[in-house]
Design a protein around this motif. Structure first.
Motif, PDB file in Angstrom:
ATOM      1  N   VAL A  47      -5.629   0.005   5.232  1.00 36.33           N
ATOM      2  CA  VAL A  47      -4.265  -0.488   5.320  1.00 36.33           C
ATOM      3  C   VAL A  47      -3.342   0.712   5.484  1.00 36.33           C
ATOM      4  O   VAL A  47      -3.474   1.701   4.756  1.00 36.33           O
ATOM      5  CB  VAL A  47      -3.874  -1.277   4.047  1.00 36.33           C
ATOM      6  CG1 VAL A  47      -2.427  -1.738   4.125  1.00 36.33           C
ATOM      7  CG2 VAL A  47      -4.801  -2.462   3.852  1.00 36.33           C
ATOM      8  N   ALA A  71      -8.955  -3.232   3.456  1.00 33.13           N
ATOM      9  CA  ALA A  71      -8.861  -1.839   3.904  1.00 33.13           C
ATOM     10  C   ALA A  71      -9.555  -1.670   5.265  1.00 33.13           C
ATOM     11  O   ALA A  71     -10.513  -2.382   5.580  1.00 33.13           O
ATOM     12  CB  ALA A  71      -9.505  -0.924   2.866  1.00 33.13           C
ATOM     13  N   CYS A  75      -1.522  -4.813   0.920  1.00 31.13           N
ATOM     14  CA  CYS A  75      -2.849  -4.626   0.327  1.00 31.13           C
ATOM     15  C   CYS A  75      -3.249  -5.942  -0.342  1.00 31.13           C
ATOM     16  O   CYS A  75      -2.541  -6.438  -1.222  1.00 31.13           O
ATOM     17  CB  CYS A  75      -2.798  -3.486  -0.681  1.00 31.13           C
ATOM     18  SG  CYS A  75      -4.335  -3.165  -1.560  1.00 31.13           S
ATOM     19  N   TYR A  90       0.855  -1.185   0.000  1.00 28.97           N
ATOM     20  CA  TYR A  90       0.000   0.000   0.000  1.00 28.97           C
ATOM     21  C   TYR A  90       0.895   1.239   0.000  1.00 28.97           C
ATOM     22  O   TYR A  90       1.403   1.676   1.039  1.00 28.97           O
ATOM     23  CB  TYR A  90      -0.930   0.010   1.209  1.00 28.97           C
ATOM     24  CG  TYR A  90      -1.954   1.122   1.164  1.00 28.97           C
ATOM     25  CD1 TYR A  90      -3.035   1.039   0.304  1.00 28.97           C
ATOM     26  CD2 TYR A  90      -1.828   2.242   1.980  1.00 28.97           C
ATOM     27  CE1 TYR A  90      -3.969   2.058   0.236  1.00 28.97           C
ATOM     28  CE2 TYR A  90      -2.759   3.265   1.924  1.00 28.97           C
ATOM     29  CZ  TYR A  90      -3.831   3.169   1.043  1.00 28.97           C
ATOM     30  OH  TYR A  90      -4.755   4.188   0.977  1.00 28.97           O
ATOM     31  N   CYS A 117      -7.901  -1.898  -1.626  1.00 33.57           N
ATOM     32  CA  CYS A 117      -7.606  -3.143  -0.926  1.00 33.57           C
ATOM     33  C   CYS A 117      -8.884  -3.779  -0.376  1.00 33.57           C
ATOM     34  O   CYS A 117      -9.756  -3.074   0.151  1.00 33.57           O
ATOM     35  CB  CYS A 117      -6.649  -2.891   0.236  1.00 33.57           C
ATOM     36  SG  CYS A 117      -5.216  -1.872  -0.178  1.00 33.57           S
ATOM     37  N   TYR A 166      -2.915   5.365  -4.901  1.00 36.05           N
ATOM     38  CA  TYR A 166      -2.837   4.239  -3.980  1.00 36.05           C
ATOM     39  C   TYR A 166      -3.748   3.119  -4.489  1.00 36.05           C
ATOM     40  O   TYR A 166      -4.827   3.387  -5.049  1.00 36.05           O
ATOM     41  CB  TYR A 166      -3.286   4.657  -2.587  1.00 36.05           C
ATOM     42  CG  TYR A 166      -2.259   5.444  -1.810  1.00 36.05           C
ATOM     43  CD1 TYR A 166      -1.413   4.810  -0.904  1.00 36.05           C
ATOM     44  CD2 TYR A 166      -2.128   6.819  -1.981  1.00 36.05           C
ATOM     45  CE1 TYR A 166      -0.466   5.518  -0.170  1.00 36.05           C
ATOM     46  CE2 TYR A 166      -1.185   7.547  -1.263  1.00 36.05           C
ATOM     47  CZ  TYR A 166      -0.360   6.895  -0.363  1.00 36.05           C
ATOM     48  OH  TYR A 166       0.584   7.600   0.341  1.00 36.05           O
TER      49      TYR A 166
END
Length: 262
Positions: free
Chosen positions: A155, A153, A161, A138, A150, A147
Motif C-alpha cells: 500500500v 499490501a 490499509c 498507511y 496490511c 507503519y
C-alpha cells in the motif's frame, strides 16, 4: 523584607509539599490505577496506538510488580482475585521486564491451540463470525512512527490499509474483535499449549502482529505468564491521539475518549 529564616522556612515547606505530592501519587499508582500508553498495534482494533488508559490495580490484588521499579516487598500475590478469560491485562514480561498488554485467553489447566488461524480452547474451536473490515491510513503511527501491516499490501503512503475483522466469542461469552493480516502466519498453526498451574496464556487481538504466549521466551515471545506478573486490568480508554505527540490536538480521537474496553 523577608528574613533569611523566613526564606529558609519557605524552601523547606516547598520541599515538603513536593515530597508529600510524590508520596500521594506513588500510593495512588501502587494501590489503585496506573497510567498506560499503547505503543504498538498488537491489540487493534480494541486498542489503537496512542490510546491512553488507566490500569485497575485493585482487580487482581498486589504483587512485587505493583510498585514502581518492582520494589514491593511481596512474595506471590496478596488480596488476590482470579482474572477472567477475555480480560485485557497489563502484565510484566517474565524475562525482559517490560510491561505488556494483551487479552487473557488461557487459564491454568487449559489446552490452547491455533489451527489454520482459528483458536481452539480445550480442543473446541471458539465461535468466530465475520465483522467487516478494519481500515486505517498507511502512514507512520505514534511517537515511534511504525507503519501498520496490511492484508492488501503493498500500500502506498496515505493509502487505505485493510485487515479482515472477525468477532470472536470465548467459552465464557466474552466477545471481542480480532484482525487477520495473512492466511498462513507464523502463529496460525501451533502445537497444543497446556497452561501450567499458577500461570496464564495471553494473545493480542491483532493476531498476525502480536508477540504473545504463542511464541516462547527463547525467541523473544511471552510464553506463559506467572500470576505474580499480573499488574492490573484495562477497563476504559481515557484519551486517544493518533499523532506523534499528545499536543497535536488535531490528531486527537474524541470518539475514543472514555471508551469502554471490550
Amino acid at each position: 523584607m523577608a528574613s533569611k529564616a523566613e526564606g529558609g522556612d519557605g524552601i523547606v515547606e516547598t520541599i515538603k509539599t513536593i515530597v508529600y505530592a510524590l508520596l500521594i501519587a506513588g500510593i495512588f499508582r501502587t494501590l489503585f490505577f496506573q497510567p498506560f500508553w499503547i505503543p504498538s498495534g498488537s491489540m487493534k482494533d480494541t486498542l489503537l496506538i496512542g490510546d491512553f488508559l488507566f490500569v485497575n490495580k485493585m482487580a487482581y490484588g498486589y504483587s512485587r510488580y505493583s510498585c514502581p521499579f518492582s520494589m514491593c516487598p511481596i512474595s506471590g500475590r496478596i488480596f488476590a482475585s482470579e482474572p477472567k478469560r477475555g480480560d485485557v491485562v497489563v502484565f510484566r514480561h517474565p524475562v525482559n521486564g517490560a510491561d505488556f498488554i494483551k487479552r487473557l485467553i488461557g487459564l491454568p489447566g487449559d489446552r490452547i491451540q491455533m489451527k489454520d488461524g482459528l483458536l481452539y480452547i480445550n480442543d473446541k474451536p471458539v465461535k468466530v463470525t465475520p465483522a467487516g473490515q478494519f481500515d486505517e491510513t498507511y502512514a507512520p503511527q505514534g511517537p515511534v512512527g511504525h507503519y501498520p501491516r496490511c492484508e492488501n499490501a503493498p500500500v502506498g503512503e496515505g493509502g487505505t490499509c485493510i485487515k479482515d475483522r472477525f468477532r470472536e466469542t470465548l467459552p465464557n461469552g466474552v466477545s471481542h474483535d480480532i484482525l487477520n493480516i495473512e492466511q498462513h502466519g507464523p502463529a496460525d498453526n501451533t502445537p497444543v499449549f497446556t497452561v501450567p498451574k499458577g500461570e496464564f496464556f495471553f494473545m493480542g487481538d491483532n493476531r498476525d502482529n502480536s508477540e504473545d504466549s504463542r511464541f516462547s521466551q527463547a525467541v523473544g515471545g511471552v510464553g506463559f505468564v506467572p500470576a505474580a506478573n499480573l499488574i492490573g486490568r484495562a477497563d476504559r480508554v481515557i484519551f486517544s491521539s493518533a499523532g506523534r505527540s499528545l499536543f497535536y490536538f488535531w490528531t486527537w480521537r474524541p470518539d475514543r475518549f472514555f471508551k469502554a474496553i471490550e
